[in-house]
Design an enzyme around this catalytic site. Structure first.
Site, PDB file in Angstrom:
ATOM      1  N   HIS A 226       8.770  13.734  -4.294  1.00 32.53           N
ATOM      2  CA  HIS A 226       8.636  12.583  -3.437  1.00 32.53           C
ATOM      3  C   HIS A 226      10.031  12.420  -2.516  1.00 32.53           C
ATOM      4  CE1 HIS A 226       4.727  11.925  -5.183  1.00 32.53           C
ATOM      5  NE2 HIS A 226       4.277  11.273  -4.142  1.00 32.53           N
TER       6      HIS A 226
ATOM      7  N   GLU B  43      -4.024  17.934   4.182  1.00 29.06           N
ATOM      8  CA  GLU B  43      -3.080  18.163   4.987  1.00 29.06           C
ATOM      9  C   GLU B  43      -3.210  19.302   5.868  1.00 29.06           C
ATOM     10  OE1 GLU B  43      -3.049  16.728   2.110  1.00 29.06           O
ATOM     11  OE2 GLU B  43      -1.763  15.207   2.348  1.00 29.06           O
TER      12      GLU B  43
HETATM   13  C1  TPP Z   1      -1.255  16.474  -1.108  1.00 24.15           C
HETATM   14  C2  TPP Z   1      -0.986  15.031  -1.048  1.00 24.15           C
HETATM   15  N1  TPP Z   1      -1.451  14.268   0.013  1.00 24.15           N
HETATM   16  C3  TPP Z   1      -1.228  12.957  -0.052  1.00 24.15           C
HETATM   17  C4  TPP Z   1      -0.613  12.131  -1.124  1.00 24.15           C
HETATM   18  C5  TPP Z   1      -0.250  10.903  -1.118  1.00 24.15           C
HETATM   19  N2  TPP Z   1      -1.402  10.200  -2.120  1.00 24.15           N
HETATM   20  C6  TPP Z   1      -1.190  10.110  -3.441  1.00 24.15           C
HETATM   21  S1  TPP Z   1      -2.484   9.404  -4.372  1.00 24.15           S
HETATM   22  C7  TPP Z   1      -3.462   9.550  -2.823  1.00 24.15           C
HETATM   23  C8  TPP Z   1      -4.883   9.132  -3.046  1.00 24.15           C
HETATM   24  C9  TPP Z   1      -5.554  10.100  -3.984  1.00 24.15           C
HETATM   25  O1  TPP Z   1      -6.763   9.465  -4.136  1.00 24.15           O
HETATM   26  P1  TPP Z   1      -7.615   9.989  -5.268  1.00 24.15           P
HETATM   27  O2  TPP Z   1      -7.611  11.444  -5.444  1.00 24.15           O
HETATM   28  O3  TPP Z   1      -9.176   9.461  -5.158  1.00 24.15           O
HETATM   29  O4  TPP Z   1      -7.179   9.670  -6.707  1.00 24.15           O
HETATM   30  P2  TPP Z   1      -6.726   8.031  -7.103  1.00 24.15           P
HETATM   31  O5  TPP Z   1      -5.620   7.729  -6.498  1.00 24.15           O
HETATM   32  O6  TPP Z   1      -7.820   7.339  -6.507  1.00 24.15           O
HETATM   33  O7  TPP Z   1      -6.597   8.087  -8.668  1.00 24.15           O
HETATM   34  C10 TPP Z   1      -2.596   9.873  -1.963  1.00 24.15           C
HETATM   35  C11 TPP Z   1      -3.412  10.031  -0.428  1.00 24.15           C
HETATM   36  C12 TPP Z   1      -0.268  13.134  -2.165  1.00 24.15           C
HETATM   37  N3  TPP Z   1       0.250  12.463  -3.369  1.00 24.15           N
HETATM   38  N4  TPP Z   1      -0.404  14.277  -2.090  1.00 24.15           N
END
Ligand code: TPP
Ligand code: TPP
Ligand code: MG
Ligand code: MG
Lengths: 345, 327, 327, 345
Positions: free
Chosen positions: C128, C59
């Protein structure tokens, strides 16, 4: 004033003399700024003097001039640069006008930033210098964006992004390097490692083998260089910028130097050994360059002439800045935003 | 009773709490060498590097680590140097520290104090001069404190460390050298304002550095026949509504003055509350909605001057609280 | 004129601007696959991956890179998914995007639009669900927009992209599916509110999702003999003071209602201004100062219900604007 | 319920069966939660159904159970753990009570978080599980602080910090690893690499050779492991946690697995190839473990018994959660803060 970019066909002596002028100009500029800033800011136990001409925290790059001079000698006017709180050297080396910069430090409307920024926000967009920054590491994402923009727009501009050794412990370092690499952006990262972050010796705060190793861990090619040897910096930067211009994506340069002064002008740096500083002064970049110039057969008089030229420029800048008027209070309300700007409380 | 500076008073409070409570630790950049304003002087020598922790320049992790420390039995005091840098740790303050206790149903608590100095610091321009107390007042889970004197910096810091929930502790960067009498062992109560000067024509609510402008200006107003009651709010959240409402009911007029930008500043909360509850005339005086410029003339345009404040007080009382132009 | 959803309206606005202005790019997580709410659907197909840019989860760098792009000739539209995640990019918004033009004396400008959706998104709990428009209204250099309808999401997004200064564009997460009539090519003007329903007893100022509650509730109030004028503020900064003051002067009462926490919310700014300028009775209705809980009962406690709003309107008008308890 | 920590002297079969129970419990729990969440949230084109018992975004770790089970088998109850938005598995593996967790997902006051958190904030501090987190990478600094605290307090607790492959591109990853290393904290970083970040294949967003290489660039020792092989994860975690307990400082584990389901329960994952998923299903960790169990001579009936036990637990949890009352509205005002809490508008 034009940036000091040595001519391609310059002799070795002229080439170095050109770099030396940049360094001499930075040194003279910062010495004058320091003088004009006495009592500028309360910190480190110092008390303020309302009469100081240069106000607020003043971060000097004394002893680090070779990094700015060597890197910027390889940038064209249309290339971009982002800097740190310690940005006078980068700005001058990128070709900003000495007088406009001194006016800025004096808080004059004829300053590069119309008196709105001062030392910590010095910038000259006309020469691609997109700004010093009061927030450590904050220039990194901005540089990434400028490079991404150049790529999208099909411009051949490249970007140089300077930051300190302390900045590699902030998140944007990781994020910015990762981003630059996945999008293969035309971007030269320059870690100007002066071994201190404010009162803290950075080494103890930094895990692993340092900036270059960290960059490699993120997939970037990285080089280390003696940051006090302007020819070494210049050569490394030449190679890296050529790679970038040929489309090889982001490159990383780790330049090792030393912060000769305190963190800000009022910091006596009582937390470190005086001997350490004295040792460091032996490899002062201007001193080294002068020795090299002599060895290349450049006459002492020509060197002195360059020193005098730099000094004269700064005297002129000081005179102009001293005489220039401050901004009118009404200027406080301009350049805020067009829609819903300023005056409303 | 001892005369000491605002910075020294903070050192003393922290040292005393650290002596009696082994859970208290301090962490942040440059705290080991006493902090760049001397606000941690001597603590490393007394408590060692394990409890007075120099950190990397990693604001997000300084604050996030403090949350983890607080959840597991420590009481961290976090140094952010200026509130402007704390913007690099806002997720950790707002989404983590402030919400942890609630979100997890009270399983844990986050007894940390985050020191986020505010205010214009001469010549430091836009990125080192903000006053953002209104932001934190808007966030459930946070206590917000803004001491104006050395005595309060001592008493409120000690109270903040003992609070048990996250406290945003906002010292003012131009008050570090201010000296006044500090009474050791006297902790101030969070949430209690202080009538700094009694008066009958107008209630002036303010906090932090502006308290001093208010007091000197109130003296001048008195010479013009306007009697001003100055309330030093001290705690921004929870603010002392009772004291303010009682005073405004008595004087019949409320003025709130603060260094922060007026638009959506905390003065709006105080003024709106008084207008809702009492219907008495209210006014605000805060900074124009402009960044703080570097040159002295520009910086002054972003400050509330004593003249501004004096004019606002006298015009308000003399005109009886009518309209003012939308300049 | 076409019936479309709030999300589709945003897509349409963005697509149209991107067609005519090659400087406009969109970037953020998951925008390439249309955005998780469909608010970028089809754009990657039309404009390609170079202009509809999928980014890493970074971000701070998404926002910071947008600043660098904006300074060098592009007009980035930045997706943050929810305002809560934008807290990871606050330095870049507040210290960089907002201050750049000023700090550097107008050398550059930062024409970016940051999409920071607000609001309770059913069952999504504390991290959220925030509405932080008041924060951005407090920061010089930012324009703040909060559209309530598909038509406005279309018109205001197009206007925001053309603005030339950084715009915090706050869609509401529970409005993505809301449908209304959109008139293509009709850009709305930033800074202009809209009288969504005319009335004579009370001015109700609101924005975003709460506009819909206000409209339905105003109908019920009318049945009880209370005539409410509903103003959809649309732009939070600069807010339409003239329209609000004129309406409040006419009706003699002002109520501001918003989903955000009431304490130090933007309602305080509106109420304080009206109290200062007109001296008419004012009231606010915002959320309690609690995080948004997960269970439906808890989430509802953090919402302003139609019943709350109806009660506030009718009691206000019938009692004539007197005190209310400090419950 | 106690965490499934295999007894030191268990036979290979019993050891694996113990890990298998944890995985079966996670699978059964998430299947039930998914079922109860139909219509829970508007995203990916789905519309909501106000009747859904489990509300809001539901992130399932189906197919990733071996990472949680294998790592947590090496943690004591007094050790700490921080997690992500995808945290059911970690929480169950750390020994949280299934019924209390299901109650939480149903938004009941008998839930682990009294109904205040739900799936994205599931936590059980009583077993050292310090919380799932709705913000990617936000658990990292908290884990660092918990480990730093353990060190300061002289506790022998260690901390495990789980995060996804997408999280390694956020700043706190760098900051947290650096911090953990310079202070030599008792901390196991676990990158649970399921190859996706929401709709995005993480690989294209990640420069360099991935999580382990990045960790090495910051000076940490790092190991990679097949995250679908629970014995491999268990063995790696055993070695690393033993190192940590012996004072070797932070360690890094990169576990490669696959996100079988969509990003959230309502995500049909139309953006990826169905074949990719089918291939991945061939190395489903429960399937692999069952094959191994059979090879170790464990009778099919014993495996079925474990499956049935897990299923029965979940049925009981569902029944309890279904019957439990929701929080009273007044509970919305508790646990906000003591000074200046709640009700005031
Ligand atoms: C700082 C932030 N940016 C974006 C999001 C939205 N978001 C939630 S889960 C996710 C993907 C996360 O990917 P990863 O770290 O690989 O975890 P996974 O979901 O695969 O377990 C995103 C972009 C968030 N929750 N927090
Ligand atoms: C985010 C942030 N944190 C802290 C500071 C305060 N600060 C200013 S300069 C500095 C030290 C920076 O060290 P380094 O990056 O090595 O640069 P140097 O000062 O040595 O040039 C610090 C901590 C800041 N400006 N921004
Ligand atoms: Mg340094
Ligand atoms: Mg992933």
């Amino acid at each position: 004033m034009p940036a000091n970019i040595p001519a391609a066909n310059a002799s070795a002596g002229d080439h170095l003399l050109c770099l030396y002028l940049t360094m001499a100009r930075i040194r003279a500029f910062e010495n004058a700024a320091e003088e004009a800033s006495r009592g500028s800011v309360a910190a480190f136990g110092a008390t303020t003097d309302a009469a100081a001409l240069v106000r607020g925290p003043l971060h000097l790059s004394t002893g680090q001039e070779a990094v700015a001079a060597g890197v910027c000698a390889n940038l064209a006017r249309g290339d971009y640069l982002t800097s740190t709180h310690r940005g006078h050297g980068h700005t001058l080396a990128k070709g900003a006008d000495t007088t406009a910069m001194m006016c800025e430090l004096f808080g004059r409307s004829s300053g590069t930033n119309k008196g709105k920024g001062g030392s910590m926000h010095i910038a000259d967009f006309a020469v691609g210098m997109l700004g010093a920054n009061g927030v450590v590491a904050a220039g990194i994402p901005i540089a990434v964006g400028a490079a991404h923009s150049a790529k999208i727009r099909g411009s051949d501009a490249i970007v140089a992004c300077f930051f300190g050794d302390g900045a590699i412990n902030r998140g944007p370092f990781l994020e910015g390097l990762n981003w630059a690499k996945i999008f293969e952006l035309p971007l030269l990262f320059v870690c100007e490692d002066n071994r201190y972050s404010a009162t803290t010796a950075t080494d103890a705060m930094t895990a692993g083998d340092g900036a270059a190793e960290r960059a490699r861990g993120i997939g970037l090619a990285a080089r280390s260089v003696d940051g006090n040897d302007v020819l070494a910096v210049d050569a490394a930067a030449r190679e890296l910028t050529m790679r970038i211009r040929s489309g090889a994506g982001p490159q990383f340069l780790h330049a090792l130097t030393y912060r000769v002064k305190g963190h800000v002008s009022v910091d006596a740096a009582a937390y470190r050994d005086r001997g350490e500083v004295e040792t460091a002064l032996e490899s002062d970049p201007l001193k080294l360059a002068r020795e090299r110039l002599r060895a290349l057969g450049v006459a002492a008089a020509r060197i002195a002439q360059v020193d005098a030229q730099a000094q004269a420029e700064i005297e002129a800048a000081l005179a102009a800045a001293g005489a220039a008027p401050p901004p009118e209070p009404v200027e406080a309300y301009t350049d805020v935003q067009d829609t819903g700007a300023g005056q409303w409380r | 009773m001892a005369l000491m500076s605002y910075a020294q008073a903070a050192c003393l409070a922290l040292a005393e709490v650290m002596r009696t409570d082994g859970r208290v630790v301090a962490l942040g950049e440059d705290v080991g060498h006493g902090g760049i304003f001397g606000q941690y002087r001597g603590l490393r020598q007394e408590f060692g590097a394990a409890r007075v922790i120099d950190t990397p320049i990693s604001e997000a992790t300084i604050m996030g680590a403090a949350v983890g420390m607080a959840l597991t039995g420590l009481r961290p005091v976090v140094e952010m140097r200026v509130v402007d840098f704390a913007l690099c740790a806002i997720d950790e303050i707002v989404n983590q520290a402030a919400k942890n206790r609630y979100m997890f149903g009270g399983q844990g608590r986050v007894p940390l104090v985050a020191r986020l100095p505010i205010g214009i610091w001469s010549g430091s321009a836009a990125q080192h001069s903000q006053s953002l107390e209104a932001w934190f007042a808007h966030i459930p889970g946070l206590v917000v404190v803004a001491p104006a004197t050395a005595a309060d910096n001592y008493g409120l810091l000690a109270a903040a460390i003992r609070c048990g929930d996250p406290v945003i502790f906002m010292e003012h960067k131009e008050l570090w050298g201010l000296q006044d009498e500090v009474l050791p062992q006297r902790t101030a109560a969070l949430g209690k304002a202080r009538i700094a000067r009694a008066g009958s024509d107008l209630t002036l609510v303010t906090w932090s550095s502006m308290v001093h402008t208010a007091l000197s200006t109130a003296g001048q107003a008195m010479q013009q026949g306007v009697s001003v009651e100055v309330i030093d709010l001290r705690t921004i959240w929870p603010w002392d509504r009772e004291l303010v409402l009682a005073s405004a009911a008595r004087t019949g007029r409320l003025l709130v003055a603060h260094e922060a930008v007026q638009a959506a500043g905390f003065g709006a909360e105080v003024a709106a509350t008084v207008a809702e509850e009492l219907g008495v005339p209210v006014r605000r005086l805060g900074a124009a909605r402009i960044p703080v410029g570097y040159a002295r003339t520009l910086e002054n345009a972003a400050r509330i001057s004593p003249q501004d404040l004096l004019r606002e007080m006298t015009v308000f009382v003399n005109r009886g609280g009518g309209r003012r132009s939308m300049a």
